[in-house]
Structures are given as structure tokens and as C-alpha cells.
Enzyme design. Structure first.
Site, PDB file in Angstrom:
ATOM      1  N   GLU A 287     -20.562 -36.801  21.647  1.00 51.45           N
ATOM      2  CA  GLU A 287     -22.130 -35.970  21.845  1.00 51.45           C
ATOM      3  C   GLU A 287     -22.917 -36.429  21.172  1.00 51.45           C
ATOM      4  O   GLU A 287     -22.568 -37.123  19.987  1.00 51.45           O
ATOM      5  CB  GLU A 287     -21.701 -34.491  21.937  1.00 51.45           C
ATOM      6  CG  GLU A 287     -20.943 -33.987  23.033  1.00 51.45           C
ATOM      7  CD  GLU A 287     -21.071 -32.554  23.119  1.00 51.45           C
ATOM      8  OE1 GLU A 287     -20.780 -31.995  24.133  1.00 51.45           O
ATOM      9  OE2 GLU A 287     -20.947 -31.732  22.125  1.00 51.45           O
TER      10      GLU A 287
ATOM     11  N   ARG B  43     -30.208 -33.621  18.582  1.00 57.26           N
ATOM     12  CA  ARG B  43     -31.034 -32.508  19.567  1.00 57.26           C
ATOM     13  C   ARG B  43     -32.432 -32.371  19.032  1.00 57.26           C
ATOM     14  O   ARG B  43     -33.172 -32.345  20.107  1.00 57.26           O
ATOM     15  CB  ARG B  43     -30.143 -31.224  19.549  1.00 57.26           C
ATOM     16  CG  ARG B  43     -28.868 -31.464  20.443  1.00 57.26           C
ATOM     17  CD  ARG B  43     -28.274 -29.930  20.569  1.00 57.26           C
ATOM     18  NE  ARG B  43     -27.156 -30.125  21.144  1.00 57.26           N
ATOM     19  CZ  ARG B  43     -26.115 -29.163  21.574  1.00 57.26           C
ATOM     20  NH1 ARG B  43     -26.321 -28.097  20.986  1.00 57.26           N
ATOM     21  NH2 ARG B  43     -25.169 -29.551  22.089  1.00 57.26           N
TER      22      ARG B  43
ATOM     23  N   HIS C  42     -31.426 -22.318  22.259  1.00 56.30           N
ATOM     24  CA  HIS C  42     -30.013 -22.414  22.660  1.00 56.30           C
ATOM     25  C   HIS C  42     -29.313 -21.898  21.611  1.00 56.30           C
ATOM     26  O   HIS C  42     -28.183 -21.031  21.808  1.00 56.30           O
ATOM     27  CB  HIS C  42     -29.980 -23.979  22.713  1.00 56.30           C
ATOM     28  CG  HIS C  42     -28.484 -24.273  22.943  1.00 56.30           C
ATOM     29  ND1 HIS C  42     -27.788 -24.022  24.086  1.00 56.30           N
ATOM     30  CD2 HIS C  42     -27.461 -25.023  22.334  1.00 56.30           C
ATOM     31  CE1 HIS C  42     -26.531 -24.316  24.391  1.00 56.30           C
ATOM     32  NE2 HIS C  42     -26.404 -25.072  23.136  1.00 56.30           N
TER      33      HIS C  42
ATOM     34  N   HIS D 202     -31.996 -26.696  23.040  1.00 53.01           N
ATOM     35  CA  HIS D 202     -31.279 -27.504  23.796  1.00 53.01           C
ATOM     36  C   HIS D 202     -32.211 -28.558  24.369  1.00 53.01           C
ATOM     37  O   HIS D 202     -33.006 -27.862  25.423  1.00 53.01           O
ATOM     38  CB  HIS D 202     -30.005 -26.848  24.779  1.00 53.01           C
ATOM     39  CG  HIS D 202     -29.209 -27.968  25.098  1.00 53.01           C
ATOM     40  ND1 HIS D 202     -29.362 -28.922  26.085  1.00 53.01           N
ATOM     41  CD2 HIS D 202     -27.778 -27.953  24.515  1.00 53.01           C
ATOM     42  CE1 HIS D 202     -28.172 -29.789  26.199  1.00 53.01           C
ATOM     43  NE2 HIS D 202     -27.486 -29.076  25.422  1.00 53.01           N
TER      44      HIS D 202
HETATM   45  C1  LIG Z   1     -24.842 -22.363  27.530  1.00 50.72           C
HETATM   46  C2  LIG Z   1     -24.391 -22.721  26.211  1.00 50.72           C
HETATM   47  C3  LIG Z   1     -23.538 -23.929  26.021  1.00 50.72           C
HETATM   48  C4  LIG Z   1     -22.959 -24.178  24.795  1.00 50.72           C
HETATM   49  N1  LIG Z   1     -22.009 -24.874  24.504  1.00 50.72           N
HETATM   50  C5  LIG Z   1     -21.266 -25.086  23.272  1.00 50.72           C
HETATM   51  C6  LIG Z   1     -20.377 -26.229  23.038  1.00 50.72           C
HETATM   52  O1  LIG Z   1     -19.962 -27.041  23.923  1.00 50.72           O
HETATM   53  N2  LIG Z   1     -19.759 -26.157  21.853  1.00 50.72           N
HETATM   54  C7  LIG Z   1     -20.242 -25.430  20.874  1.00 50.72           C
HETATM   55  O2  LIG Z   1     -19.459 -25.648  19.689  1.00 50.72           O
HETATM   56  N3  LIG Z   1     -21.296 -24.599  20.959  1.00 50.72           N
HETATM   57  C8  LIG Z   1     -21.658 -24.414  22.357  1.00 50.72           C
HETATM   58  N4  LIG Z   1     -22.649 -23.183  22.500  1.00 50.72           N
HETATM   59  C9  LIG Z   1     -22.696 -22.366  21.174  1.00 50.72           C
HETATM   60  C10 LIG Z   1     -21.581 -21.143  21.301  1.00 50.72           C
HETATM   61  O3  LIG Z   1     -21.048 -21.140  22.743  1.00 50.72           O
HETATM   62  C11 LIG Z   1     -21.606 -20.068  20.549  1.00 50.72           C
HETATM   63  O4  LIG Z   1     -22.211 -20.486  19.405  1.00 50.72           O
HETATM   64  C12 LIG Z   1     -20.512 -19.322  20.437  1.00 50.72           C
HETATM   65  O5  LIG Z   1     -19.710 -19.076  21.543  1.00 50.72           O
HETATM   66  C13 LIG Z   1     -20.857 -17.773  19.801  1.00 50.72           C
HETATM   67  O6  LIG Z   1     -19.500 -17.031  19.711  1.00 50.72           O
HETATM   68  P1  LIG Z   1     -19.712 -15.754  19.236  1.00 50.72           P
HETATM   69  O7  LIG Z   1     -18.341 -15.164  19.086  1.00 50.72           O
HETATM   70  O8  LIG Z   1     -20.328 -15.768  17.885  1.00 50.72           O
HETATM   71  O9  LIG Z   1     -20.561 -14.798  19.943  1.00 50.72           O
HETATM   72  P2  LIG Z   1     -20.681 -14.471  21.706  1.00 50.72           P
HETATM   73  O10 LIG Z   1     -19.736 -15.362  22.573  1.00 50.72           O
HETATM   74  O11 LIG Z   1     -21.868 -14.753  22.114  1.00 50.72           O
HETATM   75  O12 LIG Z   1     -20.153 -13.050  21.832  1.00 50.72           O
HETATM   76  C14 LIG Z   1     -21.019 -12.016  21.588  1.00 50.72           C
HETATM   77  C15 LIG Z   1     -20.357 -10.873  21.746  1.00 50.72           C
HETATM   78  O13 LIG Z   1     -21.034  -9.864  20.947  1.00 50.72           O
HETATM   79  C16 LIG Z   1     -21.225  -8.493  21.805  1.00 50.72           C
HETATM   80  N5  LIG Z   1     -22.270  -7.910  21.543  1.00 50.72           N
HETATM   81  C17 LIG Z   1     -23.633  -8.072  21.342  1.00 50.72           C
HETATM   82  N6  LIG Z   1     -24.537  -7.187  20.946  1.00 50.72           N
HETATM   83  C18 LIG Z   1     -23.500  -6.152  21.080  1.00 50.72           C
HETATM   84  C19 LIG Z   1     -24.076  -4.727  20.833  1.00 50.72           C
HETATM   85  N7  LIG Z   1     -25.144  -4.285  20.278  1.00 50.72           N
HETATM   86  N8  LIG Z   1     -22.861  -3.979  21.043  1.00 50.72           N
HETATM   87  C20 LIG Z   1     -21.663  -4.372  21.262  1.00 50.72           C
HETATM   88  N9  LIG Z   1     -21.508  -5.710  21.222  1.00 50.72           N
HETATM   89  C21 LIG Z   1     -22.213  -6.401  21.164  1.00 50.72           C
HETATM   90  C22 LIG Z   1     -21.225  -9.014  23.302  1.00 50.72           C
HETATM   91  O14 LIG Z   1     -20.952  -8.277  24.348  1.00 50.72           O
HETATM   92  C23 LIG Z   1     -20.181 -10.222  23.214  1.00 50.72           C
HETATM   93  O15 LIG Z   1     -18.961  -9.726  23.329  1.00 50.72           O
HETATM   94  C24 LIG Z   1     -22.947 -23.017  23.783  1.00 50.72           C
HETATM   95  C25 LIG Z   1     -23.893 -21.740  24.024  1.00 50.72           C
HETATM   96  C26 LIG Z   1     -24.610 -21.780  25.277  1.00 50.72           C
HETATM   97  C27 LIG Z   1     -25.292 -20.488  25.397  1.00 50.72           C
END
Ligand SMILES: Cc1cc2nc3c(=O)[nH]c(=O)nc-3n(C[C@H](O)[C@H](O)[C@H](O)COP(=O)(O)OP(=O)(O)OC[C@H]3O[C@@H](n4cnc5c(N)ncnc54)[C@H](O)[C@@H]3O)c2cc1C
Length: 523
Positions: free
Chosen positions: A115, A284, A345, A237
Site C-alpha cells: 500500500e 495518503r 478517515h 482517505h
Molecule cells: C472503512 C475503513 C477502512 C479501514 N481500513 C483499515 C485497514 O485496512 N488497515 C488498518 O490498519 N486500519 C484500517 N482502518 C482503521 C481501523 O479499522 C480502525 O482504526 C480500527 O479498527 C479501530 O479499532 P478500535 O478497536 O479502536 O475501534 P472500533 O473498531 O471503531 O470499535 C469501537 C467500539 O467502541 C464502541 N463504542 C463507541 N462509543 C461507545 C459508547 N459511547 N459506549 C459504548 N461503546 C462505544 C463501539 O460500539 C465499538 O464497539 C479502516 C477504517 C475504516 C473506517
């Protein structure tokens, strides 16, 4: 309710943390909550995959470290970058042991893609829905543990701190939570609280993040006086499908450019060569800014991503979700170009944490996208965020296991913490006004705090957001508490801090670009 550990958020970071801690300290009682279903969050939408050095014949830690540091415009923390990259492969092997599938080549070794910003092929992936596969496997794994319980449709309102207990420990004691199932506000006390609430993309009008990415963890941390840093470093993005599909922005993964897709203006001319020698595979931030420049110079509403040169079999087998989604709106990527625009993003900044994910408030950890670890510097290298999540969740779990043994607060203390004293719950209170203010905020952020900023625009945004903030606080204080009002209160707080921190920056770095300090020609 009392639990040893309360984890707020069930994306890759919250789930990895819970599994690791349950393995490390089996006697620990762990409670997970999430605002929607277990699977909903940014993780399930991740397409590209995880950047990990796993092919040691060609790739080295040093190369990945340099790529990460360079993409972050030399603003990342070198110590953090080094340990994240060196620990990545062990964490990846754990994900595989826990049941995650990744694509393999005919020699049965991991199929690696490249990438933007990466000097080697090192992205481990599962077709074009890597995040959904990781999320599936982690959810199945978490259900194996008797000491992990989880509650869907439970929403964080506020962290419990000394402000509620009257003590002076600089400590977090759990959280007040809305249960949209029981329609009540409950108190969950905990020895350790973990924020893993994901991104903030919804503060912008055009974002790849799902509807729930409203920065709730950051909002709650801000109210608890926990340090937030680097919020202005929002990564846009370069390529989101234009227009939205059923009201949602759909991401067209960078991996498509890695496989040879070309960016063209609407006259069919390739343009990235004008802006950067790496063309489509430039970092990016540069690709996103170049697209906006090209759109403005051509007076066009979008550009095109031309994937027709990619071998058809490979396009269909590697990118089935993209092909299906584009076809659903009448565009066939096999034969036609895909219309794209940049979209908010990823939040490179967040809740400040140390190398074990501890925040500035004792007993409170932050992991995943809601945290700021120092890995990304001023710009995240593609596919480094899932990597950051698994490495820091592991470290946070080990550190929590140690810390749990040292916490000596009594059960009498936890029971003495007052119940929620504020408003009652209402599912659909003031929906119309809340939605109107939410749209207003998103417009200000997109118009004045987007990819290109100016001091004048930031000052105007600061004033309007301050007024909006008071309007939202008033709405919050004078109404029953609904999930929508809670989200809006968090969104406006995050926006306010982001704008204030933007005004403090006097130099352009990575994704942060203010024309007043610009090196690139003013548009
Ligand atoms: C379309 C897209 C494509 C991506 N592609 C990539 C990739 O290819 N590679 C890469 O490394 N990263 C990628 N990213 C970034 C990556 O996916 C995220 O940074 C990562 O998944 C975040 O994980 P997390 O566990 O921090 O949060 P999330 O997976 O966002 O989970 C957040 C959690 O918090 C909970 N939550 C939020 N607020 C509250 C609240 N007030 N009360 C209770 N629960 C709450 C939600 O319900 C959820 O369960 C991408 C992101 C997007 C949007």
C-alpha cells in the site's frame, strides 16, 4: 454493578485486550460494553489489512520503521515505532491462533500486498474485508471465556472519577452507562476502566467511519480532565466512492492503487505525476491534497480511479466487496472508472497514553483509535492502525493484570459511589433538534476544518463551535438523556478541542495543512 475490569468498545482493540487479559489473569472478571451490536465499529469496515513484517527474506523491521517514520512526517515517537513494529509479528500469530483467516499464496505462506508509503509488500489481508474477518474471529474467541461478559446496546455517558466520589486519588472508578435495552442509566464500578471507543470521523460530513464513530471516549475523557493530544491530525482517505451509497460513504481501498489502479481527472488525464514522484503510491495526505487541488483546478466534483488495467480475475477475487458495491450503483470497475473523493478517515491523535496504554488518569487505559500512542506522528502509514491496536491491547492487558493486584480499594468504597444523579433516559428525545445541530457541526468541520485550513476559517469555526457547544450543553441539561444527545455532546467537545489545538499549530506537518503556513501553492 461491579466488575474488575470494564472495557468500553468491542472493536479489535477492546476484544484483543479482553481475550489477552482473560488468558493472563483467568480469575479476573471482565465486562465489555458496546453501543450497538458486538460487531459494529470501524474494525469491521477495514479493507486493506494489517502491516506486519513477516517475510524476513525480503523485508526488515528497519524498512517498516523508516516507512512509518517518513509517512508520519518525522513526527512519530521512534521508540514507540520500534517496539510496535518488532512486536507485530507475534501479535499477528496470536490473531491467527485465535482463528483469524488471512489469504495465503500457493506455497501456503501469507499473501502480502503493498500500500501507499510502504517500501515492501507487507500487508496481511483477507480478500478486501480483512477487518470483518478479524472481528468475526475475535467475537467467537471472546465467547469462549466464562469470565468475560458482554452487553450490547449499552452506551458510555460519563466516567466515574473523584468528582463523583469526593476523593482525591486522580483515579477512574468505572462509568455511568445508558442501557437502551432496559432504558435506564446504570452505574458500573470497576478497578480498571478501558476506553476502546474508536474514531471520530462522524464530526465530518464525508467520512469512511460508521454512524457510531462520534468520539465518545474522547468526549468522556475530556470531561474527566484526561489529556488529549494531536487531535488536529485527522487523516483523510484519498478515495471514497462518490456519491454516498444509501447515505453511507464507502471506502475504495488503497490496495487497489497498490495493484495498479490509476487516478485520473474527469478528462481522463493521469495527474498524480504533477504532485509527487511516487504518484498514486505517495503517502495518503499528499494524494488526498493532490486530488482536492486537481478537483479545484478542473472545477470538478470528484476524480476517477481507473482499475480497468488490473487483471480481471485478480480484481474479482481480491476486491469482491468493492466490485459488488460499485455494481450496486451502476458502476462496473472491470470496465469503467470509479468516481472518488477524499473523506475523513482516521484520527491520528486521541487520548494521550504511555507505552502500556495508561492515560493521565489512574485506573483508566485507552487503546486503539481513540488513543494517541505516538506511532503515527503527523500521518498514519496505511494498515498501521490495526497493528497498533493489537500491540497496545496486548501491552495494556499485561499491565492491567499487574495493576489489578495492587488496587486496594474496598467493596464498601465502590458501593458508596453515588448512582447517576442526572436526567432520566429517553430513547427519542429531541431527535429533530439533535440531528439539526449534528448536521450543522459536520458542515462547519468540513467547510473550515477540513483538508485545507486557514487561520481565518479556524477562528470562525472556533466561534461557531463554542456557541454550538453551549447550545448542546443547554439541550443536555434541560432534557431527558438520549443516546443522540450524548453523542452530540461528545462530537461538539471533540470538535472544539480539535479546533483549539489546530490554532496552536504554527507549522504544517503530515495531514495538518493550514494555508497560512503552506509550502504548497495557495489555491
Ligand atoms: C472503512 C475503513 C477502512 C479501514 N481500513 C483499515 C485497514 O485496512 N488497515 C488498518 O490498519 N486500519 C484500517 N482502518 C482503521 C481501523 O479499522 C480502525 O482504526 C480500527 O479498527 C479501530 O479499532 P478500535 O478497536 O479502536 O475501534 P472500533 O473498531 O471503531 O470499535 C469501537 C467500539 O467502541 C464502541 N463504542 C463507541 N462509543 C461507545 C459508547 N459511547 N459506549 C459504548 N461503546 C462505544 C463501539 O460500539 C465499538 O464497539 C479502516 C477504517 C475504516 C473506517
Amino acid at each position: 454493578m461491579h466488575t474488575d475490569v470494564l472495557v468500553i468498545g468491542t472493536g479489535i482493540s477492546g476484544l484483543t485486550y479482553a481475550i489477552k487479559l482473560a488468558e493472563e489473569a483467568p480469575e479476573t472478571n471482565i465486562t465489555l460494553i458496546c453501543k450497538d451490536k458486538l460487531e459494529e465499529g470501524n474494525t469491521r469496515y477495514a479493507q486493506g489489512g494489517i502491516a506486519v513484517v513477516s517475510n524476513f527474506k525480503k523485508d526488515t523491521f528497519e524498512k517498516h520503521i523508516e516507512d512509518t517514520y517518513a509517512a508520519g512526517d518525522k513526527a512519530g515517537d521512534r521508540g514507540v515505532i520500534e517496539f510496535v513494529i518488532k512486536e507485530g509479528n507475534d501479535r499477528l500469530q496470536e490473531l491467527i491462533e485465535w482463528g483469524t483467516q488471512f489469504d495465503r499464496n500457493n506455497k501456503k505462506t501469507l499473501d502480502l500486498t503493498k500500500e501507499g508509503g510502504h517500501s515492501e509488500k507487507r500487508i496481511v489481508h483477507y480478500k478486501d474485508h480483512s477487518g470483518a474477518e478479524i472481528q468475526r474471529a475475535l467475537i467467537e474467541k471472546v465467547k469462549d471465556f466464562e469470565n468475560i461478559q458482554y452487553f450490547e446496546n449499552h452506551i458510555l455517558v460519563d466516567l466515574i472519577t473523584d468528582h463523583h466520589t469526593g476523593s482525591k486519588n486522580n483515579r477512574c472508578y468505572g462509568a455511568y452507562i445508558i442501557s437502551t435495552v432496559d432504558e435506564e442509566i446504570i452505574k458500573i464500578t470497576a478497578k480498571i476502566t478501558v476506553l476502546s471507543t474508536g474514531g471520530v470521523g462522524q464530526i465530518y460530513a464525508f467520512t469512511t467511519n460508521p454512524f457510531g464513530a462520534t468520539g465518545d471516549g474522547l468526549g468522556a475523557a475530556y470531561r474527566a480532565k484526561v489529556k488529549l493530544e494531536k487531535l488536529p491530525f485527522i487523516q483523510f482517505h484519498p478515495t471514497a466512492l462518490f456519491p454516498k451509497v444509501e447515505g453511507e460513504t464507502f471506502l475504495i481501498t488503497e490496495a487497489l492503487r497498490g495493484e495498479g489502479a490509476l487516478l485520473k481527472n474527469l478528462s481522463g488525464e493521469q495527474f498524480m505525476g504533477k504532485y509527487h514522484p511516487l504518484k498514486e503510491l505517495a503517502p495518503r495526505d499528499i494524494v488526498a491534497r493532490s486530488i482536492i487541488r486537481e478537483m479545484l483546478s478542473q472545477q470538478e466534483s470528484n476524480v476517477h480511479l481507473d482499475a480497468t488495467g488490473i487483471d480481471q480475475t485478480s480484481l474479482l477475487s481480491h476486491f469482491p466487496t468493492i466490485v459488488d458495491t460499485c455494481r450496486s450503483i451502476g458502476i462496473d470497475p472491470v470496465t469503467s472508472s470509479i468516481p472518488v473523493v477524499p473523506a475523513a478517515h482516521y484520527s491520528c491523535g486521541g487520548i494521550a497514553v504511555d507505552e502500556h496504554s495508561k492515560t493521565t488518569l489512574d485506573g483508566l487505559f485507552a487503546i486503539g483509535e481513540c488513543s494517541h500512542t505516538g506511532l503515527h506522528g503527523a500521518n498514519r502509514l496505511a494498515s498501521n492502525s490495526l497493528l497498533e491496536s493489537i500491540v497496545f491491547s496486548h501491552r495494556a492487558a499485561l499491565s492491567s493484570a499487574q495493576e489489578l493486584n495492587k488496587i486496594s480499594l474496598t467493596s464498601t468504597f465502590y458501593t458508596s459511589i453515588p448512582d447517576w444523579k442526572g436526567q432520566h433516559f429517553s430513547k427519542d428525545n429531541e431527535q429533530e433538534i439533535t440531528l439539526k445541530l449534528r448536521e450543522q457541526l459536520k458542515k462547519i468541520m468540513s467547510d473550515q476544518v477540513g483538508i485545507f485550513k486557514t487561520n481565518k476559517g479556524l477562528l470562525a469555526a472556533q466561534n461557531t463551535i463554542k456557541e454550538l457547544y453551549f447550545e448542546v450543553v443547554d439541550l443536555y441539561n434541560s432534557n431527558k438523556l438520549s443516546p443522540q444527545i450524548c453523542e452530540l455532546r461528545n462530537m461538539v467537545s471533540v470538535a472544539y478541542v480539535l479546533v483549539n489545538q489546530s490554532l496552536e499549530l504554527t507549522e504544517n506537518k503530515g495531514v495538518f495543512y493550514n494555508h497560512n503556513y503552506g509550502k504548497e501553492a495557495v489555491l
